[in-house]
Design a protein around this motif. Structure first.
Motif, PDB file in Angstrom:
ATOM      1  N   GLY A  85       0.482  -1.247  -0.091  1.00  0.00           N
ATOM      2  CA  GLY A  85      -0.100  -0.049   0.094  1.00  0.00           C
ATOM      3  C   GLY A  85       0.789   1.285   0.322  1.00  0.00           C
ATOM      4  O   GLY A  85       0.237   2.360  -0.044  1.00  0.00           O
ATOM      5  N   GLY A  86       2.312   1.000   0.157  1.00  0.00           N
ATOM      6  CA  GLY A  86       2.810   2.852   0.488  1.00  0.00           C
ATOM      7  C   GLY A  86       2.954   3.206   1.467  1.00  0.00           C
ATOM      8  O   GLY A  86       2.183   2.894   2.669  1.00  0.00           O
ATOM      9  N   ASP A  87       3.799   4.081   1.950  1.00  0.00           N
ATOM     10  CA  ASP A  87       4.455   5.361   2.743  1.00  0.00           C
ATOM     11  C   ASP A  87       2.902   5.645   2.838  1.00  0.00           C
ATOM     12  O   ASP A  87       1.951   6.610   2.430  1.00  0.00           O
ATOM     13  CB  ASP A  87       5.071   5.617   2.019  1.00  0.00           C
ATOM     14  N   LYS A  88       2.312   5.744   3.907  1.00  0.00           N
ATOM     15  CA  LYS A  88       1.342   6.379   4.485  1.00  0.00           C
ATOM     16  C   LYS A  88       0.262   5.700   3.908  1.00  0.00           C
ATOM     17  O   LYS A  88      -0.853   6.127   3.575  1.00  0.00           O
ATOM     18  CB  LYS A  88       1.576   7.976   4.818  1.00  0.00           C
ATOM     19  N   ASN A  89       0.231   4.139   3.245  1.00  0.00           N
ATOM     20  CA  ASN A  89      -0.871   3.904   2.257  1.00  0.00           C
ATOM     21  C   ASN A  89      -1.042   4.693   1.176  1.00  0.00           C
ATOM     22  O   ASN A  89      -2.033   4.353   0.586  1.00  0.00           O
ATOM     23  CB  ASN A  89      -2.229   3.812   2.983  1.00  0.00           C
ATOM     24  N   SER A  90       0.016   5.327   0.064  1.00  0.00           N
ATOM     25  CA  SER A  90      -0.599   6.144  -0.479  1.00  0.00           C
ATOM     26  C   SER A  90      -0.830   5.726  -1.515  1.00  0.00           C
ATOM     27  O   SER A  90      -1.814   6.176  -2.531  1.00  0.00           O
ATOM     28  CB  SER A  90       1.201   7.066  -0.442  1.00  0.00           C
ATOM     29  N   ASN A  91      -0.109   4.644  -1.502  1.00  0.00           N
ATOM     30  CA  ASN A  91      -0.163   4.168  -2.983  1.00  0.00           C
ATOM     31  C   ASN A  91      -2.010   3.250  -3.607  1.00  0.00           C
ATOM     32  O   ASN A  91      -2.908   2.980  -4.334  1.00  0.00           O
ATOM     33  CB  ASN A  91       0.248   2.933  -3.631  1.00  0.00           C
ATOM     34  N   ILE A  92      -2.653   3.183  -2.365  1.00  0.00           N
ATOM     35  CA  ILE A  92      -3.970   3.089  -2.068  1.00  0.00           C
ATOM     36  C   ILE A  92      -4.728   3.989  -2.081  1.00  0.00           C
ATOM     37  O   ILE A  92      -5.710   4.119  -2.866  1.00  0.00           O
ATOM     38  CB  ILE A  92      -4.685   2.141  -0.822  1.00  0.00           C
ATOM     39  N   VAL A  93      -4.262   5.151  -1.915  1.00  0.00           N
ATOM     40  CA  VAL A  93      -4.879   6.240  -2.050  1.00  0.00           C
ATOM     41  C   VAL A  93      -5.064   6.989  -3.500  1.00  0.00           C
ATOM     42  O   VAL A  93      -6.120   6.910  -4.307  1.00  0.00           O
ATOM     43  CB  VAL A  93      -4.112   8.043  -1.483  1.00  0.00           C
ATOM     44  N   LEU A  94      -3.858   6.646  -4.084  1.00  0.00           N
ATOM     45  CA  LEU A  94      -3.878   5.874  -5.339  1.00  0.00           C
ATOM     46  C   LEU A  94      -5.177   5.469  -6.086  1.00  0.00           C
ATOM     47  O   LEU A  94      -5.779   5.927  -7.239  1.00  0.00           O
ATOM     48  CB  LEU A  94      -2.806   6.387  -6.223  1.00  0.00           C
TER      49      LEU A  94
END
Length: 166
Positions: free
Chosen positions: A80-89
Motif C-alpha cells: 500500500g505504500g508509505d502511509k497507504n499512499s498507493n491505496i489513495v491512488l
C-alpha cells in the motif's frame, strides 16, 4: 522492434504486469526518475496492446505516471505504500490494487526471515489492510486483490505452508 514482437506472444494473456525495477532478493532500489525512464520505453508501444495493464511498482510517482498513461491495475509489493499512499491512488483512479505481504524490503527480505506463525501473520496483515482499504478509502471488494508474497521474505517451508493453506 524486439519489444513489439515479444508482446505479440502474449495473445493468450488478459493482463500484462509491467515493472521497471527488480525486486529479486538482495536487489537495490532505483530512483523514481530511473524507474519512470525505464517504464517510458514500454509507453512507446502500449497503445498497440489490447490488454489490461498492471503497473508493478511500490513508488507513488511511478504508479501515478502509469495510471495517468492508461494503466488499469496497481500491483504493489509494499502493501500500500508509505502511509497507504498507493491505496489513495487506487481510490482516486478507481482501479484495483494488488496488495502483497512481504517481510522487509527486497534488499533484506531473505536475510533470516522469521515468523511466529506464517499463516496467522499473513492473515492479520490482510485483515488490517482490507479494513483500511474498505473503511478509510472506500474501496470495493472488486478493487482489492491480495498476494501472500510467496518468495518475498519467506523461507521455503513458509512458501510451502502458504501454498498448502491457500
Amino acid at each position: 522492434s524486439f519489444l513489439k514482437e515479444k508482446i505479440k506472444t502474449f495473445k493468450y494473456s488478459d493482463i500484462i504486469d509491467v515493472g521497471a525495477e527488480s525486486t529479486r532478493p538482495f536487489s537495490d532500489s532505483i530512483s523514481v526518475e530511473e524507474e519512470i525512464k525505464r517504464l517510458s520505453l514500454f509507453m512507446k508501444i502500449k497503445d498497440d496492446i489490447d490488454k489490461i495493464l498492471s503497473i508493478d511498482s511500490c513508488k507513488y510517482d511511478v504508479i501515478k505516471y502509469a495510471l495517468d498513461n492508461g494503466f488499469d491495475i496497481i500491483n504493489d509489493i509494499s502493501g500500500g505504500g508509505d502511509k497507504n499512499s498507493n491505496i489513495v491512488l487506487a481510490a482516486e483512479y478507481n482501479v484495483p490494487i494488488i496488495i502483497m505481504h512481504m517481510q522487509g524490503k527486497p534488499k533484506t527480505m531473505q536475510i533470516k526471515p522469521k515468523y511466529n506463525n506464517i499463516i496467522d501473520d499473513i492473515m492479520f496483515f490482510f485483515e488490517d489492510k482490507i479494513k483500511i482499504m474498505k473503511d478509510d478509502f472506500n474501496l470495493s471488494d472488486q478493487q482489492i486483490i491480495i498476494d501472500p508474497g510467496i518468495g518475498f521474505g519467506k523461507t521455503k517451508e513458509d512458501n510451502y505452508s502458504i501454498i498448502a493453506n491457500i
